[in-house]
Every structure is written in C-alpha cells, then in structure tokens.
Design an enzyme around this catalytic site. Structure first.
Site: not given
Ligand code: DOR
Length: 429
Positions: A64, A66-68, A183, A309, A313
């Site tokens: 899980h 997120h590579l953005r 989710h 996860d 950011h």
């Molecule tokens: O905290 C989170 N950030 N939960 C998610 O399900 C998505 C993720 C994000 O993409 O920033």
C-alpha cells in the site's frame, strides 16, 4: 552471480531459521547451503555480501504505497519513492491509482511500470482503479489494466460508495483472478470529520469520525465478497470494530485478507493533541484500545500484512490548519524499524513480524515472492537488528517529510536491499 554469506536466514514461508549462505544467479535464488558446505566452484569469484551477524529475510513487500506519479511529482516520483522503499529494506511495492490522471487505463499502468523499470530498483506493481476516474460511477478497464501488469483493483483514497458497483467490481475482478482492495469509509457518516470520535475529539474541538465509518463498509464488503466469491483485501484497517467482522469472516472461510499500518500500531488519537498535521491520516488514528486490538490481531492472524499507506504530501498541503491539511503520512523508511520495535517490546515474534512484511502481503495480493526458496526471485532484505538510529526526515530519500515519527529512536534497520539479485541499497555492509 552473488553469494550472501553467513547471515541468519529467516524465511517464515520456507520454514527456515538458521545460518546459511544464499547462492544467487540470473536474479534467482539457486539454493541456500550450510556455511560448512563448500561454495560450489561456479560461484567462486562471484560478488559477495558478508551478512554475518545480520538477519537475512525475503525481500519486504509493501502492498500500500502512493508514488504520486503521474501528476503529483512535487510530492514524490516513482524514482524517489522507489529509492525510499529500497532504503527501508522494501523490494516491491503495490502503488495506488489515485494519481493525476488516475491509473484507470492500460496506458497509465504501462507508464508506471516503465518508469519503475527505467529507475532499475524496487519492483513496482500498479493497482488499477475500480472505477473510471475513481468517480465511483462506471467500472474502469480492468481487463486491459491486468494485461498491462496491474495486480489488483482499488479506488483507494476514496471508497466505492455504490454497493451495486462494488458487487460488479468483485464479479469482474473475481473473473480475472484478481483481488479488490477496499478503502473502507462511509462518506455520509464521516461527514466533515477530522479525527477519531471520542473524548479527544471533544477536547481538541475537531469534528469526529466514529470507527463505524470503517466498520460499516468492512461489513458491507465482506457480505459482497461472500455473495460473489471473489477475493477481497481490506486496506488500512484501524478499528477494533472492523476486526470482529474480519475474524468472523475468516472463520467462515470467506476469501478476505486485511492489512494495517505501523502508525495504527504505535499512535493513538492523543497524538493529535498539538494539531500536528503529520498526525492527520485517513482513516484517523484511533483509541488506545483499538491499538491494542490491532496488536492482538497481528498475533492471531486476523491481520495478514503490515503495509505503510505511504502518502507523501508537500508543505503546501501540511503546513496549514488541521482542518484543511491533506491526510496521510509517509512510511517507507520507518516501517521496518517500527515493526522491529514491536518485536523488541515483545508484542509479536520476529518470525511473525517478517511474515507480516513478506509472505503475508505476497499471499494477499497473489504476488510471487515472500520466500527465499530455490527458484524464487532473489529479492532479499538484510537487516542489522542491533543498529540504533533516530528518525530524521531530513535524511529521507523520499521527496516528502510528513512523518509523525521524527525523533523516534529505533533499533533495527535495513543494511542491504537486493532486488532480483542486484544490490539496490547498501548501508554499513
Ligand atoms: O491518509 C490517507 N492519504 N489516506 C488515504 O486513503 C489516501 C492517502 C493519500 O492519497 O494521500
């Protein structure tokens, strides 16, 4: 050719826990041999890593992440995310589709795989979107994405609110032999909630998110999983109430698997006290009794995998008021240390910890790997269990710094990360 010499090889899936030499050729494990057995002639002169005094485990798999990229490269790119994974001892990741554009078609899936190959490090397995544009209205092109290399489908980042669409998604994914990652969040019940509902949300004056926001969708998706016979994987489980449904479903042999993340095992909603936006995450940090229930669920098998996860950011999204901050925290470079801390504090055994980061996630996603058996891809993580270190976001390979664990003192860290026989990270050995 590579010889990983003299380490304590712990392979929960292969049933090994003893000092061994690992012989690698053409990216595969040829075999593991006793340190007293002579290295075969063909391996003399091969590259060597001296792993003596270290732990050698199957390459960690984080399902899980997120590579953005594409679209949010200012937060992370496939290259920086893969470098962060390698530094965390992680050899393969499943990356989420909530990019810009979303990964809802084969060309985005292909783009992600090609970028990862060009980087030449950690293995990237894209998860495709369930719905076109992740809008929750019509199904995405699942078959095409599978052909392009997607390994699962999810609208992660948001729930599939329409139960009819979720049923169709499970039917299609089941037909393709692929898991759906859910989710679990009921948006109507969540409203504009900011943190877990309880005494702390009242104290801090932040709108509450009850655990039932998650529980209701866990229960719904387990029911749909039973209806369709497809494979369901529950992402980032945070609440004790959800665990009760998962436990009951597993007892009834419904094909459900579940993950939780290190932050739900170490932090409760008290961490929000100073409105640090690095503690804002979705689902939110829960109560101490949820933390304890999740720890029990690691032990009894209700939870199959620990996944980060990893949600990078930038300061633009985090250095703002709590209510407007984006949820999410990074995790690739801290997860191994935080899981080993559970071992150091006798919450779980070392063997269980490694299973939760290797064979457990591999099985949940139907991925190869998670073992060092002969013939397996030579994805290997070498760990220095005694290495003491302090979490310093400034030193991260990730582009982002949004971790609530800055300053934590941890013991145990990756000394080398090997992907298909190639050393992609090395520190101190
Ligand atoms: O905290 C989170 N950030 N939960 C998610 O399900 C998505 C993720 C994000 O993409 O920033």
């Amino acid at each position: 050719m590579l010889v990983i010499r003299g380490g304590r090889v712990l392979d929960p899936a292969g049933g090994t826990d003893r000092v061994q030499n690992i012989l690698v050729d053409k990216g595969k494990v040829v075999r593991t041999i006793s340190p007293r057995t002579q290295i075969p002639r063909e391996f003399r002169g091969a590259d060597e890593i001296d792993a003596s005094g270290r732990l050698v485990v199957p390459g960690l798999i984080d399902i899980h992440v997120h590579l953005r990229e594409p679209g949010h490269e200012y937060k992370e790119t496939i290259a920086t995310g893969c470098a962060a994974a390698a530094a965390g001892g992680i050899t393969a990741v499943v990356c989420m589709p909530n990019t810009e554009p979303p990964n809802d078609n084969a060309s985005v899936t292909e783009f992600m795989i090609q970028k990862a190959r060009a980087h030449g490090g950690v293995i990237v397995h894209p998860a495709g979107a369930i719905s076109a544009g992740q809008k929750g209205e019509t199904l995405a092109e699942m078959g095409d994405m599978k052909a392009a290399g997607a390994v699962a489908f999810t609208d992660d980042g948001r729930p599939v609110m329409n139960a009819g669409l979720m049923r169709c998604a499970l039917e299609y994914a089941g037909g393709l032999g692929m898991p759906i990652i859910s989710h679990c969040e009921d948006l109507a019940l969540k409203g504009r909630g900011q943190m877990n509902e309880g005494a702390n949300s009242t104290r801090f004056g932040l709108r509450p998110i009850p655990p039932q926001v998650e529980e209701i969708m866990v229960a719904r998706d387990i029911a749909l999983c039973e209806l369709t016979g497809a494979r369901l994987h529950l992402a980032h489980v945070s609440a004790e109430a959800s665990l009760r449904h998962i436990r009951a479903a597993k007892k009834r042999r419904i094909r459900v698997t579940a993950e939780t993340a290190p932050h739900y095992l170490w932090l409760d909603d008290g961490a929000v006290a100073n409105y640090d936006t690095n503690t804002k995450v979705n689902p939110p940090l829960r109560s101490q009794s949820d933390v304890e229930a999740l720890r029990r669920a690691l032990r009894d098998g209700t939870i199959d995998a620990i996944a980060t996860d990893h949600a990078p950011h930038s300061p633009v999204e985090k250095e703002v008021e709590f209510e407007v901050a984006s949820p999410g925290m990074i995790g690739l470079e801290t997860s191994l240390g935080l899981v080993l801390r559970l071992v150091n504090e006798n919450v779980i055994t070392l063997k269980r910890a490694i299973a939760l980061m290797t064979s457990g996630p591999a099985r949940a996603m139907g991925l190869p790997g998670g073992t060092l058996s002969p013939g397996a891809d030579a994805n290997v993580t070498i760990i220095d269990l005694d290495r003491e270190w302090t979490v310093d976001p400034a030193s991260f390979a990730s582009k982002s710094r949004n971790t609530p664990f800055a300053g934590w003192q941890l013991r145990g860290r990756a000394a080398a990360t090997v992907v298909r026989g190639k050393v992609v990270y090395r520190d101190g050995i």
